[in-house]
Enzyme design. Structure first.
Site, PDB file in Angstrom:
ATOM      1  N   ARG A   3      28.563-112.587  23.237  1.00  0.00           N
ATOM      2  CA  ARG A   3      29.870-112.196  23.754  1.00  0.00           C
ATOM      3  C   ARG A   3      30.327-113.322  24.674  1.00  0.00           C
ATOM      4  NH1 ARG A   3      29.177-110.187  28.141  1.00  0.00           N
ATOM      5  NH2 ARG A   3      27.536-108.730  27.626  1.00  0.00           N
ATOM      6  N   HIS A  22      30.809-109.195  30.841  1.00  0.00           N
ATOM      7  CA  HIS A  22      30.368-107.875  30.376  1.00  0.00           C
ATOM      8  C   HIS A  22      31.530-106.884  30.420  1.00  0.00           C
ATOM      9  CE1 HIS A  22      28.201-104.136  30.054  1.00  0.00           C
ATOM     10  NE2 HIS A  22      28.751-103.754  31.181  1.00  0.00           N
ATOM     11  N   TYR A  52      25.048-115.465  36.764  1.00  0.00           N
ATOM     12  CA  TYR A  52      23.740-115.389  36.104  1.00  0.00           C
ATOM     13  C   TYR A  52      23.630-116.178  34.804  1.00  0.00           C
ATOM     14  CZ  TYR A  52      26.303-111.618  33.765  1.00  0.00           C
ATOM     15  OH  TYR A  52      27.248-110.891  33.113  1.00  0.00           O
TER      16      TYR A  52
HETATM   17  C1  LIG Z   1      22.432 -94.923  31.187  1.00  0.00           C
HETATM   18  C2  LIG Z   1      23.244 -96.058  31.709  1.00  0.00           C
HETATM   19  N1  LIG Z   1      22.717 -96.882  32.628  1.00  0.00           N
HETATM   20  C3  LIG Z   1      23.455 -97.888  33.136  1.00  0.00           C
HETATM   21  C4  LIG Z   1      24.729 -98.093  32.714  1.00  0.00           C
HETATM   22  C5  LIG Z   1      25.559 -99.226  33.318  1.00  0.00           C
HETATM   23  N2  LIG Z   1      25.751-100.246  32.295  1.00  0.00           N
HETATM   24  C6  LIG Z   1      26.862-100.267  31.533  1.00  0.00           C
HETATM   25  S1  LIG Z   1      26.788-101.407  30.367  1.00  0.00           S
HETATM   26  C7  LIG Z   1      25.273-101.951  30.841  1.00  0.00           C
HETATM   27  C8  LIG Z   1      24.606-103.041  30.067  1.00  0.00           C
HETATM   28  C9  LIG Z   1      24.594-102.752  28.601  1.00  0.00           C
HETATM   29  O1  LIG Z   1      24.005-103.763  27.873  1.00  0.00           O
HETATM   30  P1  LIG Z   1      23.830-103.700  26.301  1.00  0.00           P
HETATM   31  O2  LIG Z   1      23.208-102.393  25.895  1.00  0.00           O
HETATM   32  O3  LIG Z   1      23.111-104.917  25.895  1.00  0.00           O
HETATM   33  O4  LIG Z   1      25.302-103.681  25.725  1.00  0.00           O
HETATM   34  P2  LIG Z   1      26.502-104.735  25.942  1.00  0.00           P
HETATM   35  O5  LIG Z   1      27.348-104.168  27.052  1.00  0.00           O
HETATM   36  O6  LIG Z   1      25.923-106.064  26.267  1.00  0.00           O
HETATM   37  O7  LIG Z   1      27.259-104.738  24.669  1.00  0.00           O
HETATM   38  C10 LIG Z   1      24.844-101.224  31.945  1.00  0.00           C
HETATM   39  C11 LIG Z   1      23.581-101.444  32.660  1.00  0.00           C
HETATM   40  C12 LIG Z   1      25.247 -97.224  31.745  1.00  0.00           C
HETATM   41  N3  LIG Z   1      26.496 -97.350  31.258  1.00  0.00           N
HETATM   42  N4  LIG Z   1      24.481 -96.221  31.256  1.00  0.00           N
END
Ligand SMILES: Cc1ncc(C[n+]2csc(CCOP(=O)(O)OP(=O)(O)O)c2C)c(N)n1
Lengths: 325, 360
Positions: free
Chosen positions: B251, B255, B264
Site C-alpha cells: 500500500r 494506513h 516507521y
Molecule cells: C481487533 C482490532 N485490533 C486493533 C485494531 C486497530 N487497527 C486497525 S487496522 C490495524 C492494522 C491492520 O493491519 P492489516 O491486518 O495488515 O491490514 P491493513 O490495514 O494493512 O490492510 C489495527 C491494529 C482493530 N481495528 N481491530
C-alpha cells in the site's frame, strides 16, 4: 517544578518515570514501539528503553493480554496497551476469565499486577468501534480495578498508582480530552490514590456524579446554571473500587443527584450509583435520581455522535429535572 | 509465487494468460484507474475536512479488482474496511463508500441485490462470518456459490483468523480467504506478525491449499482467485473446498489518513514497490497486445475523473442523517425503554435546537 502537559503527555510521562524507577515495568501492544502508539502515548519510550521493554506485538489482543498475565504472574509489571477500548473484546476472555481472578483461583499463590491501558470514549469523529465506552463491563467483574482520569495531573498519578497496585487495573483514558487542555504535572513519580473521588466543584442543591471526558461538560453545565442552582460536581476517578464514602456524603448534603456518563444508560455505572444511594441514603433523598447518558444504541458514527454524547445543554436539562421535582 | 506479468507488463515465461477478452481486460484497467483516482481524491477530501478518517488503497488495485472480477454473479464478498475497489466491482456505489467515511452509517447499507457483506472494522472478525455464510450455503445445498473474504497480513495474528480457517477446513466450506499482504499492519512489519515463511502456508495447518500470488499483478490475481472460486464450488476428488490466497503487495499511502508512515517506514521502500505498480503494468501489457491506445487511455482518464466527481457530488448532496436514525435499526421493534429515551432526546432537541447540540 513541573511541566504543562496534555493528558496524553501526562500518561507518557507517567510511563516513562515509572519505567525509569522500576526495571520490571514494560510496555507492550500494537504500534507502541517505533510508532510511539497511534495516540503517541508511548512516544520516545522505545528509543529510551529499547525493544525488550517497549514491545511491538503481533495484532492479537488475546495474545497481548494473555501473555501479559503470564508475565505479571512471573514477576514483571506489564502495561499492555489496547489500541482502542473497542478492540478489547478479542481479549475479553483473558480479562474476565483470568486477569480478574488469578488471585482468587490460585488462592493468592499467583497474582496479576498489570495495568491494561486503552483510549476510550467518543467525540473524536472516529470510525466504528473506535468510540466505545464500556466501563460497566469491567466494573461488573470482581477482581479488577477500573480507573478513568479526567485531568493530566490525575492521569500521571493514577497511572503510577495503578502500576504499583498489587491487583490488575483497567486504565481507561478518555481520548476526547487527550489533547483538549494542559495542566501542570509534577516531575518524577507520584501517586494519586486509586479509589478516591474528587469533588471538582462544591455545591449545596444537587450532587452530580461523573467521570472521564464528561467531567468538563458537567462543570460547564454547573457554571451555566450557577445563578439559580448550586451544583456539586463529583469526579469519581475510580469506578472500581467506588469511593462510596464521598458519593454518599455528597448526596446526604444535597439530597438530590444526577449522574452523567457517555455510556449507554441501561445497566451502566449510573444504575449502580443510583442503587447504592438508595441503599445507603434513602432517607436523604428528595427527588428521583436523574441519569443523563448516552442512549441504548451502538455508538453512532461521526455524523450523529454529537447527538449521542451528553453536552452541557442536555446535562443542564437533566439536572434541572431533579432539582425542580 | 504465481505471476503472469512482470514489472514491464510482459508475460513471464511459462505463465498462462487468463481467459479474459479484450473488453474485459480494458474494463479491468478502467476499474483500477477509477479506484486510484477515487483514492487520491478521497485522501485530499480528508485533508480538506470534507470526509473523516479514510483508509487508502493505492497500490492494492490489482489485488482488489483482479480478485473481485473473478467472482460470478451469485458469489459473495466479505470485505474488511479497505476494499473500496473490490466492493465497487461487486456493486457498491462509490458514493456509499464516501458516505461511510463521512460518518454516515447509511454508507454501509449494501443494496439488496448486491452480494456484499457489511464493512468490518475489528481486525479479522469478518473471517469466521465468511466461514459461516459459506457453511450456511453448503447446509442449504446450494453448491454453486463461493464466498470470498478479504483481510490483511495483520489479521492473520488474531484468533478469529485461525478459528475461521479451522472451521472452514473441518466443515469443508466453499470459502476463498484472500489475504492482502501489504507488508505492514500500521507500523508493524510482516516479519513481526509471524515467524512463518509465508502467510499462504498457514492454510496447510487447516488442511487446505494456500497460494502465494503477486498481488500487484492483476492477471495473476484474477487467475488464482478464479481457480479458487471454481474449486470452492466443485472440488476435485479428495480435495477440500477452501483456499487461502496470500496476495503479496504494497500500500503506497498511509494506513489511514490519521497515520504518519514516515515514523516507521523508509521512503526508499515505497519507491521500490512503486516500480511494481499494477496500473502501468497492465497498461503496458494492453498496449503491447494492441488492446489499448493512447486515445482510449485519455478517454478512460476523462471518464474516471467524471465518475469520481459525480460520486463526490452525490455524497456531499446527500443530507446529513436525521438523529432519529440513531435509534432505528437497533432492534426490529424499538423497545419501550429506548422509545422513552428517544422522546426525551426529542424534547431536548426542541428545547435547545440542533445548533446547540452540535459541537463545532
Ligand atoms: C481487533 C482490532 N485490533 C486493533 C485494531 C486497530 N487497527 C486497525 S487496522 C490495524 C492494522 C491492520 O493491519 P492489516 O491486518 O495488515 O491490514 P491493513 O490495514 O494493512 O490492510 C489495527 C491494529 C482493530 N481495528 N481491530
Amino acid at each position: 517544578m513541573g511541566e504543562n502537559l496534555t493528558l496524553v503527555q501526562a500518561v507518557r510521562d507517567g510511563l516513562r518515570d515509572e519505567m525509569a524507577e522500576d526495571d520490571d515495568v514494560l510496555v507492550m501492544g500494537e504500534d507502541v514501539g517505533k510508532n510511539g502508539g497511534v495516540f503517541r502515548a508511548t512516544e520516545g519510550l522505545y528509543d529510551e528503553f529499547g525493544e525488550e521493554r517497549v514491545i511491538d506485538t503481533p495484532l492479537a489482543e488475546s495474545g497481548i493480554i494473555g501473555s501479559a498475565i503470564g508475565m505479571a504472574a512471573y514477576g514483571l509489571k506489564p502495561v499492555p496497551e489496547i489500541q482502542f477500548s473497542g478492540f478489547m473484546y478479542p481479549g475479553f476472555d483473558q480479562i474476565v476469565s483470568h486477569m480478574a481472578r488469578l488471585r482468587t483461583r490460585s488462592r493468592g499463590r499467583f497474582t496479576c499486577p498489570m495495568v491494561l491501558r486503552a483510549p476510550f470514549g467518543g467525540g473524536i469523529r472516529a470510525p466504528e468501534h473506535h468510540s466505545e465506552s464500556k466501563e460497566a463491563f469491567y466494573v461488573h467483574e470482581a477482581g479488577l480495578k477500573v480507573a478513568i482520569p479526567s485531568t493530566p495531573h490525575d492521569a500521571k498519578g493514577m497511572l503510577i498508582a495503578a502500576i504499583r497496585d498489587p491487583d490488575p487495573v483497567i486504565f481507561l483514558e478518555p481520548k476526547k480530552i487527550y489533547r483538549a487542555f494542559r495542566e501542570e504535572v509534577p516531575d518524577g513519580p507520584y501517586e494519586v490514590e486509586l479509589g478516591e473521588a474528587a469533588v471538582r466543584r462544591e455545591g449545596s442543591d444537587v450532587s452530580v456524579f461523573t467521570w472521564g471526558a464528561m467531567t468538563r461538560p458537567t462543570l460547564e453545565a454547573a457554571e451555566n446554571m450557577a445563578d439559580d442552582v448550586d451544583v456539586e460536581v463529583v469526579d469519581l476517578r475510580t469506578l472500581s473500587p467506588l469511593d462510596e464514602e464521598t458519593v454518599v456524603a455528597s448526596f446526604e448534603k444535597t439530597g438530590r443527584a444526577a449522574i452523567v456518563h457517555e455510556a449507554p444508560k441501561t445497566a451502566g455505572v449510573g444504575a449502580e450509583l443510583t442503587a447504592t444511594l438508595q441503599e445507603e441514603a434513602l432517607l436523604h433523598q428528595e427527588a428521583p435520581i436523574k441519569r443523563v447518558t448516552g442512549f441504548d444504541v451502538p455508538f453512532p458514527l461521526a455524523a450523529l455522535e454529537d447527538y449521542h454524547l451528553p453536552e452541557p445543554e442536555r446535562i443542564e436539562s437533566g439536572i434541572r429535572e431533579t432539582v425542580e421535582f | 509465487m504465481v505471476r503472469v506479468l512482470n514489472e514491464d507488463g510482459e508475460v513471464v515465461d511459462g505463465a498462462e494468460v487468463p481467459d479474459l477478452d479484450g473488453d474485459e481486460l480494458v474494463e479491468m484497467y478502467r476499474t483500477m484507474k477509477l479506484a486510484r483516482r477515487f483514492d487520491e481524491r478521497a485522501v485530499s477530501l480528508q485533508r480538506q475536512g470534507r470526509i473523516g478518517t479514510y483508509p487508502p488503497l493505492s497500490g492494492q488495485e490489482g489485488a482488489q479488482v483482479g480478485s473481485a472480477m473473478a467472482l460470478g454473479d451469485d458469489d459473495w464478498m466479505v470485505p474488511s474496511y479497505r476494499e473500496h475497489a473490490a466492493s465497487l466491482v461487486q456493486g457498491l456505489p462509490l458514493k456509499q463508500t464516501l458516505r461511510l467515511w463521512m460518518g454516515d452509517e447509511n454508507g454501509a447499507r449494501v443494496p439488496e441485490d448486491v452480494n456484499l457483506f457489511t464493512v468490518a472494522v475489528p481486525i479479522a472478525s469478518q473471517i469466521p462470518h465468511a466461514t459461516g455464510l459459506a457453511w450456511a450455503s453448503k447446509l442449504k445445498d446450494e453448491q454453486d456459490k463461493a464466498f470470498l473474504c478479504y483481510f490483511g497480513d495483520g489479521a492473520t495474528s488474531e484468533g478469529d483468523f485461525h478459528e475461521g480457517l479451522n472451521f472452514a477446513g473441518v466443515f469443508d466450506t466453499p470459502n476463498v480467504f484472500f489475504c492482502n499482504n501489504n507488508q505492514w499492519a500500521i507500523s508493524v512489519p510482516r516479519e513481526r506478525q509471524t515467524a512463518s515463511k509465508t502467510l499462504a502456508q498457514k492454510a496447510e495447518a487447516y488442511g487446505f491449499e494456500g497460494v502465494q500470488v503477486d498481488g500487484m499483478d492483476p492477471l495473476a490475481v484474477y487467475a488464482v482467485t478464479k481457480a479458487a472460486v471454481e474449486k470452492a464450488k466443485e472440488p476435485a476428488e479428495g480435495e477440500l473446498r477452501p483456499t487461502m490466497i496470500e496476495a503479496v503487495q504494497y500500500r503506497f499511502g498511509a494506513h489511514t489518513t490519521a497515520d504518519d508512515p514516515s515514523v516507521y517506514r523508509e521512503e526508499e521502500e515505497v519507491e521500490e514497490w512503486k516500480a511494481k505498480d499494477p496500473i502501468p503494468r497492465l497498461e503496458k501489457y494492453l498496449q503491447r497486445t494492441d488492446r489499448l491506445d493512447d486515445e482510449t487511455i485519455t478517454d478512460i482518464e476523462a471518464d474516471v475523473e467524471d465518475r469520481v466527481a459525480d460520486a463526490i457530488a452525490a455524497a456531499e448532496e446527500t443530507p446529513r442523517p436525521d438523529p432519529v436514525e440513531m435509534f432505528q435499526n437497533v432492534y426490529a421493534e424499538m423497545p419501550g425503554r429506548l422509545e422513552k429515551q428517544l422522546e426525551w432526546f426529542q424534547s431536548i432537541r426542541a428545547e435547545h435546537g440542533d445548533e446547540a447540540l452540535l459541537e463545532d
